[in-house]
Design an enzyme around this catalytic site. Structure first.
Site, PDB file in Angstrom:
ATOM      1  N   MET A 143      75.885  23.870  84.141  1.00 51.45           N
ATOM      2  CA  MET A 143      76.826  21.752  83.775  1.00 51.45           C
ATOM      3  C   MET A 143      78.004  21.617  85.366  1.00 51.45           C
ATOM      4  O   MET A 143      78.691  22.757  85.213  1.00 51.45           O
ATOM      5  CB  MET A 143      77.641  22.442  83.022  1.00 51.45           C
ATOM      6  CG  MET A 143      76.671  23.228  81.170  1.00 51.45           C
ATOM      7  SD  MET A 143      77.603  22.417  79.340  1.00 51.45           S
ATOM      8  CE  MET A 143      78.069  23.913  79.881  1.00 51.45           C
ATOM      9  N   MET A 166      66.584  19.173  72.815  1.00 54.56           N
ATOM     10  CA  MET A 166      67.629  19.967  73.301  1.00 54.56           C
ATOM     11  C   MET A 166      67.894  19.061  71.396  1.00 54.56           C
ATOM     12  O   MET A 166      67.647  17.953  70.796  1.00 54.56           O
ATOM     13  CB  MET A 166      68.971  18.849  73.277  1.00 54.56           C
ATOM     14  CG  MET A 166      68.663  19.118  74.470  1.00 54.56           C
ATOM     15  SD  MET A 166      69.487  20.783  75.455  1.00 54.56           S
ATOM     16  CE  MET A 166      71.560  20.782  75.026  1.00 54.56           C
ATOM     17  N   MET A 183      72.286  21.122  83.333  1.00 56.94           N
ATOM     18  CA  MET A 183      72.670  19.705  82.746  1.00 56.94           C
ATOM     19  C   MET A 183      73.814  18.642  84.184  1.00 56.94           C
ATOM     20  O   MET A 183      75.218  19.118  83.986  1.00 56.94           O
ATOM     21  CB  MET A 183      72.691  19.965  81.601  1.00 56.94           C
ATOM     22  CG  MET A 183      72.115  20.583  80.234  1.00 56.94           C
ATOM     23  SD  MET A 183      73.197  20.594  79.619  1.00 56.94           S
ATOM     24  CE  MET A 183      73.459  22.716  79.339  1.00 56.94           C
ATOM     25  N   PHE A 210      78.132  21.232  74.630  1.00 58.13           N
ATOM     26  CA  PHE A 210      78.974  22.199  74.656  1.00 58.13           C
ATOM     27  C   PHE A 210      78.490  23.609  74.011  1.00 58.13           C
ATOM     28  O   PHE A 210      77.555  22.515  72.954  1.00 58.13           O
ATOM     29  CB  PHE A 210      79.844  21.426  73.662  1.00 58.13           C
ATOM     30  CG  PHE A 210      81.026  20.918  74.805  1.00 58.13           C
ATOM     31  CD1 PHE A 210      82.174  21.114  75.432  1.00 58.13           C
ATOM     32  CD2 PHE A 210      80.552  19.475  74.444  1.00 58.13           C
ATOM     33  CE1 PHE A 210      82.773  20.555  75.737  1.00 58.13           C
ATOM     34  CE2 PHE A 210      81.615  18.599  75.440  1.00 58.13           C
ATOM     35  CZ  PHE A 210      82.244  18.909  75.505  1.00 58.13           C
ATOM     36  N   GLY A 211      78.334  24.799  73.572  1.00 59.23           N
ATOM     37  CA  GLY A 211      77.838  25.631  72.969  1.00 59.23           C
ATOM     38  C   GLY A 211      78.264  25.475  71.333  1.00 59.23           C
ATOM     39  O   GLY A 211      79.402  24.978  70.880  1.00 59.23           O
ATOM     40  N   GLY A 212      77.886  26.484  70.867  1.00 58.02           N
ATOM     41  CA  GLY A 212      78.042  26.119  68.933  1.00 58.02           C
ATOM     42  C   GLY A 212      78.466  24.996  68.666  1.00 58.02           C
ATOM     43  O   GLY A 212      78.535  25.110  67.151  1.00 58.02           O
ATOM     44  N   SER A 246      71.418  32.229  75.312  1.00 60.35           N
ATOM     45  CA  SER A 246      71.710  31.919  75.603  1.00 60.35           C
ATOM     46  C   SER A 246      73.507  32.773  76.663  1.00 60.35           C
ATOM     47  O   SER A 246      73.494  32.771  75.856  1.00 60.35           O
ATOM     48  CB  SER A 246      72.057  30.616  75.651  1.00 60.35           C
ATOM     49  OG  SER A 246      73.325  29.708  76.083  1.00 60.35           O
ATOM     50  N   GLY A 305      72.286  31.243  71.457  1.00 66.32           N
ATOM     51  CA  GLY A 305      73.885  31.518  71.694  1.00 66.32           C
ATOM     52  C   GLY A 305      74.657  32.689  70.530  1.00 66.32           C
ATOM     53  O   GLY A 305      74.177  33.309  71.040  1.00 66.32           O
ATOM     54  N   SER A 306      75.100  32.020  69.725  1.00 67.15           N
ATOM     55  CA  SER A 306      75.918  32.754  69.036  1.00 67.15           C
ATOM     56  C   SER A 306      75.229  33.309  68.293  1.00 67.15           C
ATOM     57  O   SER A 306      75.568  35.033  67.896  1.00 67.15           O
ATOM     58  CB  SER A 306      76.497  31.855  68.431  1.00 67.15           C
ATOM     59  OG  SER A 306      77.626  30.750  68.796  1.00 67.15           O
ATOM     60  N   HIS A 320      68.389  26.078  82.852  1.00 72.97           N
ATOM     61  CA  HIS A 320      68.320  24.643  82.763  1.00 72.97           C
ATOM     62  C   HIS A 320      70.140  23.754  83.268  1.00 72.97           C
ATOM     63  O   HIS A 320      71.083  24.380  83.320  1.00 72.97           O
ATOM     64  CB  HIS A 320      68.934  24.766  81.231  1.00 72.97           C
ATOM     65  CG  HIS A 320      68.889  23.449  80.010  1.00 72.97           C
ATOM     66  ND1 HIS A 320      69.054  23.449  78.987  1.00 72.97           N
ATOM     67  CD2 HIS A 320      68.995  22.210  80.770  1.00 72.97           C
ATOM     68  CE1 HIS A 320      69.423  22.159  78.872  1.00 72.97           C
ATOM     69  NE2 HIS A 320      68.940  21.221  79.603  1.00 72.97           N
ATOM     70  N   HIS A 370      68.126  32.363  79.547  1.00 72.45           N
ATOM     71  CA  HIS A 370      68.759  30.685  79.316  1.00 72.45           C
ATOM     72  C   HIS A 370      70.155  30.503  79.816  1.00 72.45           C
ATOM     73  O   HIS A 370      70.980  31.460  79.634  1.00 72.45           O
ATOM     74  CB  HIS A 370      69.076  30.509  77.832  1.00 72.45           C
ATOM     75  CG  HIS A 370      68.683  28.931  78.389  1.00 72.45           C
ATOM     76  ND1 HIS A 370      67.578  27.859  78.111  1.00 72.45           N
ATOM     77  CD2 HIS A 370      69.902  28.016  77.931  1.00 72.45           C
ATOM     78  CE1 HIS A 370      67.843  26.544  78.567  1.00 72.45           C
ATOM     79  NE2 HIS A 370      69.222  26.229  77.994  1.00 72.45           N
ATOM     80  N   ASP A 379      72.307  27.563  81.453  1.00 74.98           N
ATOM     81  CA  ASP A 379      72.992  26.374  81.374  1.00 74.98           C
ATOM     82  C   ASP A 379      73.861  26.644  82.898  1.00 74.98           C
ATOM     83  O   ASP A 379      75.018  26.830  82.900  1.00 74.98           O
ATOM     84  CB  ASP A 379      73.842  26.280  80.098  1.00 74.98           C
ATOM     85  CG  ASP A 379      72.681  25.701  79.488  1.00 74.98           C
ATOM     86  OD1 ASP A 379      71.571  25.414  79.396  1.00 74.98           O
ATOM     87  OD2 ASP A 379      73.103  26.827  77.663  1.00 74.98           O
ATOM     88  N   ASP A 382      67.273  24.026  72.042  1.00 74.94           N
ATOM     89  CA  ASP A 382      67.919  24.271  71.968  1.00 74.94           C
ATOM     90  C   ASP A 382      69.484  23.734  71.638  1.00 74.94           C
ATOM     91  O   ASP A 382      69.273  22.642  71.822  1.00 74.94           O
ATOM     92  CB  ASP A 382      68.493  23.971  74.073  1.00 74.94           C
ATOM     93  CG  ASP A 382      69.327  24.835  74.175  1.00 74.94           C
ATOM     94  OD1 ASP A 382      70.337  25.413  73.922  1.00 74.94           O
ATOM     95  OD2 ASP A 382      69.896  24.641  75.705  1.00 74.94           O
ATOM     96  N   GLY A 383      69.813  24.731  71.242  1.00 73.25           N
ATOM     97  CA  GLY A 383      71.725  24.054  70.371  1.00 73.25           C
ATOM     98  C   GLY A 383      71.224  24.169  68.381  1.00 73.25           C
ATOM     99  O   GLY A 383      70.131  23.465  68.047  1.00 73.25           O
ATOM    100  N   GLY A 384      72.113  25.373  67.972  1.00 75.24           N
ATOM    101  CA  GLY A 384      72.358  25.470  67.225  1.00 75.24           C
ATOM    102  C   GLY A 384      71.161  25.844  65.944  1.00 75.24           C
ATOM    103  O   GLY A 384      71.012  26.102  65.108  1.00 75.24           O
TER     104      GLY A 384
END
Length: 225
Positions: free
Chosen positions: A36, A136, A67, A142-144, A7, A196-197, A65, A32, A34, A174-176
């Site tokens: 927004m 999701m 959003m 928000f990332g992270g 991401s 991402g991270s 993606h 990926h 995003d 997607d997410g965490g």
């Protein structure tokens, strides 16, 4: 085949081109991206100019993606800028059938995303029309954020529905998603993993991607742990 989708939200934008090339060299098949708008979600990210500027430096699949509200207004432009696949939020779509058709007519793959609180059943009628469903595992915007544990069961239920109906749609999460939980997400039934991270932070990008690929190979070789 499992697919890693780094991401760009977590990338270092002072070194963006360099980092994109590093993800590709390390074997990440997707990027990926995003988008927004500050309306559908609280944050504002990048849009068409960024996609157009990085398209010439990467052969990766651009997994865009959206959003945003009124996604139907922007499909042609995102494809023109370089999107290979466009995923919109079911919660933001006034006519999902027409939007899927528009994406396909523009030559891109179509995906639908749903938030953690949206019942899975709401996306079931569209699964035979799309290439990917994005679940999701955090609240979008928000990332992270930390992975929501209830997402494992949602992934399992979606996997069961897709398999029992003989569908070919991929499940993206997607997410965490990171090195600590990647095996659990794989075992729940996902195909595409947005990170991402987990890709862009701490160790080198190539080392981070190698960790994900090791988990993919373990599953493919029947060595789950």
């Amino acid at each position: 085949m499992y697919i890693l989708a780094p991401s760009l939200l977590a990338a270092d934008f002072t070194r963006l081109g360099e980092q994109i090339k590093e993800t590709e060299k390390a074997g990440a098949q997707y990027l990926h991206i995003d988008v927004m708008d500050g309306v559908f979600v609280p944050s504002i990210s990048f849009g068409m100019p960024l996609i157009e500027s990085i398209r010439p430096i990467s052969r990766q699949f651009f997994d865009v993606h959206l959003m945003i509200v009124h996604p139907e207004k922007y499909i042609e432009e995102f494809v023109r800028c370089g999107a290979d696949g466009i995923t919109f939020h079911l919660e933001a779509a006034e006519n999902a059938d027409a939007l899927i058709k528009k994406i396909h007519d523009c030559g891109a793959r179509a995906g639908i995303s749903i938030k953690p609180a949206t019942p899975l059943e709401e996306v079931f009628p569209y699964l035979d029309q799309i290439e990917m469903v994005l679940l999701m595992s955090v609240e979008p915007g928000f990332g992270g954020q930390a992975f929501i544990p209830e997402s494992y069961e949602r992934i399992r239920q979606m996997r069961s529905y897709i398999d029992s109906h003989g569908l070919r749609v991929k499940i993206e999460v997607d997410g965490g998603v990171g090195k600590k939980n990647i095996r659990e997400v794989i075992n729940a039934g996902a195909d595409v993993f947005v990170a991402g991270s987990g890709v862009f932070r701490k160790n080198s990008i190539s080392d981070n991607i190698t960790r994900f690929q090791e988990a993919f190979r373990e599953k493919q070789n029947g060595k789950d742990r």
